[in-house]
Motif scaffolding. Sequence first.
Motif, mmCIF file in Angstrom:
data_model
loop_
_atom_site.group_PDB
_atom_site.id
_atom_site.type_symbol
_atom_site.label_atom_id
_atom_site.label_comp_id
_atom_site.label_asym_id
_atom_site.label_seq_id
_atom_site.Cartn_x
_atom_site.Cartn_y
_atom_site.Cartn_z
ATOM 1 N N ILE A 56 0.833 -1.208 0.000
ATOM 2 C CA ILE A 56 0.000 0.000 0.000
ATOM 3 C C ILE A 56 0.863 1.251 0.000
ATOM 4 C CG2 ILE A 56 -1.676 1.315 1.359
ATOM 5 C CD1 ILE A 56 -2.763 -1.409 2.352
ATOM 6 N N ILE A 57 1.956 1.228 0.772
ATOM 7 C CA ILE A 57 2.858 2.383 0.849
ATOM 8 C C ILE A 57 3.548 2.611 -0.487
ATOM 9 C CG2 ILE A 57 5.005 3.218 1.890
ATOM 10 C CD1 ILE A 57 4.059 1.891 4.510
ATOM 11 N N TYR A 58 4.072 1.552 -1.089
ATOM 12 C CA TYR A 58 4.741 1.704 -2.391
ATOM 13 C C TYR A 58 3.761 2.186 -3.455
ATOM 14 C CZ TYR A 58 9.295 -0.350 -1.201
ATOM 15 O OH TYR A 58 10.557 -0.579 -0.689
ATOM 16 N N PHE A 59 2.556 1.616 -3.464
ATOM 17 C CA PHE A 59 1.554 2.071 -4.424
ATOM 18 C C PHE A 59 1.223 3.545 -4.191
ATOM 19 C CE2 PHE A 59 -3.010 2.682 -5.445
ATOM 20 C CZ PHE A 59 -2.934 2.527 -6.817
ATOM 21 N N GLY A 60 1.217 3.942 -2.915
ATOM 22 C CA GLY A 60 0.905 5.320 -2.575
ATOM 23 C C GLY A 60 1.941 6.333 -3.036
ATOM 24 N N LEU A 61 3.131 5.868 -3.425
ATOM 25 C CA LEU A 61 4.137 6.795 -3.964
ATOM 26 C C LEU A 61 3.664 7.407 -5.271
ATOM 27 C CD1 LEU A 61 7.495 4.853 -3.308
ATOM 28 C CD2 LEU A 61 6.471 6.686 -1.938
ATOM 29 N N GLY A 62 2.740 6.737 -5.944
ATOM 30 C CA GLY A 62 2.115 7.323 -7.125
ATOM 31 C C GLY A 62 2.783 7.038 -8.449
ATOM 32 N N TYR A 63 3.785 6.164 -8.458
ATOM 33 C CA TYR A 63 4.506 5.907 -9.707
ATOM 34 C C TYR A 63 3.832 4.864 -10.590
ATOM 35 C CZ TYR A 63 8.523 8.620 -8.081
ATOM 36 O OH TYR A 63 9.335 9.636 -7.658
ATOM 37 N N VAL A 64 3.026 3.992 -9.986
ATOM 38 C CA VAL A 64 2.440 2.881 -10.741
ATOM 39 C C VAL A 64 0.917 2.992 -10.695
ATOM 40 C CG1 VAL A 64 2.350 0.383 -11.050
ATOM 41 C CG2 VAL A 64 4.388 1.444 -10.046
ATOM 42 N N PRO A 65 0.247 3.206 -11.825
ATOM 43 C CA PRO A 65 -1.212 3.257 -11.844
ATOM 44 C C PRO A 65 -1.808 1.928 -11.397
ATOM 45 C CG PRO A 65 -0.278 4.078 -13.905
ATOM 46 C CD PRO A 65 0.842 3.441 -13.144
ATOM 47 N N SER A 66 -3.024 1.973 -10.886
ATOM 48 C CA SER A 66 -3.671 0.784 -10.350
ATOM 49 C C SER A 66 -3.768 -0.337 -11.389
ATOM 50 C CB SER A 66 -5.075 1.146 -9.848
ATOM 51 O OG SER A 66 -5.730 0.012 -9.330
ATOM 52 N N GLN A 67 -4.177 0.011 -12.603
ATOM 53 C CA GLN A 67 -4.332 -1.008 -13.639
ATOM 54 C C GLN A 67 -3.005 -1.694 -13.932
ATOM 55 O OE1 GLN A 67 -5.962 0.488 -17.312
ATOM 56 N NE2 GLN A 67 -6.155 -1.530 -18.239
ATOM 57 N N SER A 68 -1.926 -0.916 -13.988
ATOM 58 C CA SER A 68 -0.598 -1.486 -14.240
ATOM 59 C C SER A 68 -0.163 -2.373 -13.090
ATOM 60 C CB SER A 68 0.424 -0.367 -14.446
ATOM 61 O OG SER A 68 0.125 0.397 -15.581
ATOM 62 N N TRP A 69 -0.525 -1.967 -11.858
ATOM 63 C CA TRP A 69 -0.118 -2.760 -10.697
ATOM 64 C C TRP A 69 -0.754 -4.154 -10.757
ATOM 65 C CZ3 TRP A 69 2.992 -0.512 -6.767
ATOM 66 C CH2 TRP A 69 3.354 -1.412 -5.757
ATOM 67 N N PHE A 70 -2.035 -4.216 -11.112
ATOM 68 C CA PHE A 70 -2.708 -5.509 -11.201
ATOM 69 C C PHE A 70 -2.127 -6.356 -12.330
ATOM 70 C CE2 PHE A 70 -5.714 -3.646 -8.351
ATOM 71 C CZ PHE A 70 -6.341 -4.710 -7.721
ATOM 72 N N LYS A 71 -1.817 -5.722 -13.440
ATOM 73 C CA LYS A 71 -1.255 -6.458 -14.574
ATOM 74 C C LYS A 71 0.108 -7.037 -14.224
ATOM 75 C CE LYS A 71 0.170 -5.880 -19.401
ATOM 76 N NZ LYS A 71 0.276 -4.925 -20.551
ATOM 77 N N VAL A 72 0.968 -6.205 -13.656
ATOM 78 C CA VAL A 72 2.291 -6.683 -13.248
ATOM 79 C C VAL A 72 2.155 -7.737 -12.156
ATOM 80 C CG1 VAL A 72 4.454 -6.013 -12.129
ATOM 81 C CG2 VAL A 72 3.488 -4.576 -13.927
ATOM 82 N N GLY A 73 1.232 -7.512 -11.220
ATOM 83 C CA GLY A 73 1.034 -8.461 -10.133
ATOM 84 C C GLY A 73 0.648 -9.840 -10.638
ATOM 85 N N ALA A 74 -0.210 -9.895 -11.662
ATOM 86 C CA ALA A 74 -0.614 -11.187 -12.228
ATOM 87 C C ALA A 74 0.585 -11.894 -12.848
ATOM 88 C CB ALA A 74 -1.710 -10.977 -13.274
ATOM 89 N N LEU A 75 1.435 -11.144 -13.531
ATOM 90 C CA LEU A 75 2.623 -11.741 -14.142
ATOM 91 C C LEU A 75 3.638 -12.173 -13.087
ATOM 92 C CD1 LEU A 75 3.063 -9.281 -17.158
ATOM 93 C CD2 LEU A 75 2.218 -11.636 -17.226
ATOM 94 N N VAL A 76 3.783 -11.378 -12.041
ATOM 95 C CA VAL A 76 4.698 -11.748 -10.964
ATOM 96 C C VAL A 76 4.190 -12.995 -10.245
ATOM 97 C CG1 VAL A 76 5.666 -11.013 -8.735
ATOM 98 C CG2 VAL A 76 5.592 -9.418 -10.647
ATOM 99 N N SER A 77 2.888 -13.141 -10.123
ATOM 100 C CA SER A 77 2.349 -14.343 -9.482
ATOM 101 C C SER A 77 2.759 -15.586 -10.270
ATOM 102 C CB SER A 77 0.821 -14.246 -9.363
ATOM 103 O OG SER A 77 0.181 -14.440 -10.608
ATOM 104 N N LEU A 78 2.727 -15.510 -11.596
ATOM 105 C CA LEU A 78 3.158 -16.642 -12.422
ATOM 106 C C LEU A 78 4.652 -16.888 -12.257
ATOM 107 C CD1 LEU A 78 1.148 -15.896 -15.697
ATOM 108 C CD2 LEU A 78 0.568 -17.483 -13.857
ATOM 109 N N PHE A 79 5.418 -15.816 -12.129
ATOM 110 C CA PHE A 79 6.857 -15.922 -11.875
ATOM 111 C C PHE A 79 7.117 -16.663 -10.566
ATOM 112 C CE2 PHE A 79 10.281 -13.759 -9.426
ATOM 113 C CZ PHE A 79 11.384 -14.241 -10.125
ATOM 114 N N HIS A 80 6.393 -16.291 -9.510
ATOM 115 C CA HIS A 80 6.568 -16.960 -8.217
ATOM 116 C C HIS A 80 6.193 -18.437 -8.310
ATOM 117 C CE1 HIS A 80 7.772 -13.472 -6.112
ATOM 118 N NE2 HIS A 80 6.588 -12.907 -5.988
#
Length: 473
Positions: A431-455
């Motif tokens: 939440i804190i990193y997202f709050g820095l404002g560098y990554v839009p919400s839609q991008s965060w979910f997209k990257v998160g889905a790909l990172v989940s596959l990586f894990h």
Amino acid sequence: MASEKPTSISIRRLAVCLAIGAAAWVVPAPEGLTAAGWHVLGVFAATIASFVIRPLPMGAMVLLGLIALSVTGTLPYKSMLEAFGNITVWLVVAAFLLAGAVGRTGFGRRIALGFMAFLGRSTLGLGYSVCASEVVLGPIVPSNTARGGGIIAPIIRSLCVELNSHPSEQPERAGRYLTLVGAHANLVTAAMFLTGMAANPLLKAAAEDVFQIDFGFCTWAIGALVPGLVSLGLLPLLMYKLSPPTLKDSRAAQEKARSDLKAMGRWTRGQIVMAAVFVLLLVLWSTKPIHGMGTGLVAWLGVCILLVSGTEGWQDVTGNARAWDTLFWLGGLLAMAGALKSEGVVGWFAQAMQDQVAGLGSITLVLILALIYFYSMYGFSMLTAHISALATAFFAIAASAGAPPMLTIALLAYFSNLCACTTNYSTGPVIIYFGLGYVPSQSWFKVGALVSLFHLAVWLGVGMAWWKILGWW
């Protein structure tokens, strides 16, 4: 000044939680479950719901749940208090006290700046410096929020400004890259150590209850060593592909780190003592078979050294709100977990699920449970709530099917942290990193889905192979 009254929204949220708990006294218990067990389950469900809708702080809601169980005669008052003497609870309290010293002495900031000054010539190097800082601080800072959000995120924000990367504009994507590396590296190190995240001991306690296995500090760390280091080694490269910074040369940020490090001056006495305690704890934790001291006792030895040396004052110990808040909610949740088991709720649930998983091989079952557990995080806004709601039940299902205990524990223990990669609301540092404002919400979910596959690829591939070598399955 008069204290602020609860808002109407808080009262409505509290009413919802109370209604969930009270339903167990209105609706008859299901077949096979005693009235006492049904009441415990109702209060537990209300407590977990409170973690999501948050009418009051988590510790306060756990306390309300325990008192409700005692007042209604469901859980004896003495039984409620006994859970607060659990050695795992006191390990976490000691770790929070140690983490307070890491912050106050400047030891944590010095470590992070040191890695960034050394590795930060390129943006990719800065990514690796973030991972290195996380893995060094992970064993001794049990709050992943304090570690990621309190120590490393502010440094990353400062370096981004130095690289002319600002949230309101996006001419330079270094801020987006470093934000993503910081958030996801934090989750990997939270998974790597029993003391990497405050709720990890709930997994340890659940493993002891269901499998009678002590998944302690060394066992946890050894199991995570290879897949964790592989994850941290590949993560900056993965983010470099998913969110490439346009600026490759980050020598301006490196000079900023060096300048900040120089401004800190020479190592203070407190930082030297903290470093010595840090090394001592790691040595003693890894040599338990030789000296016989438990993980919690070693942690409290470290606290005492800090007190005797004057590095920490008694007021620092008594004033550490995070430590004592954790004592309340962690001890309280363990009391409820114990009641769920003693009243037959866990066994009832496992028995009810046996028909659903009949015919599946034990390894197949564990993998299916692990995937469900991982992606169910989309429905939770706190790792603690996710662990509390599902871990013991999933352990019980696996145990009833004869699944390999160590493999089951490992998958759920490590996935309990890695699963937070999926959303921007999963845990404090995210939440804190997202709050820095560098990554839009839609991008965060997209990257998160790909990172989940990586894990999944790393921990079900490299991890499973490593656990096979360890004899865990």
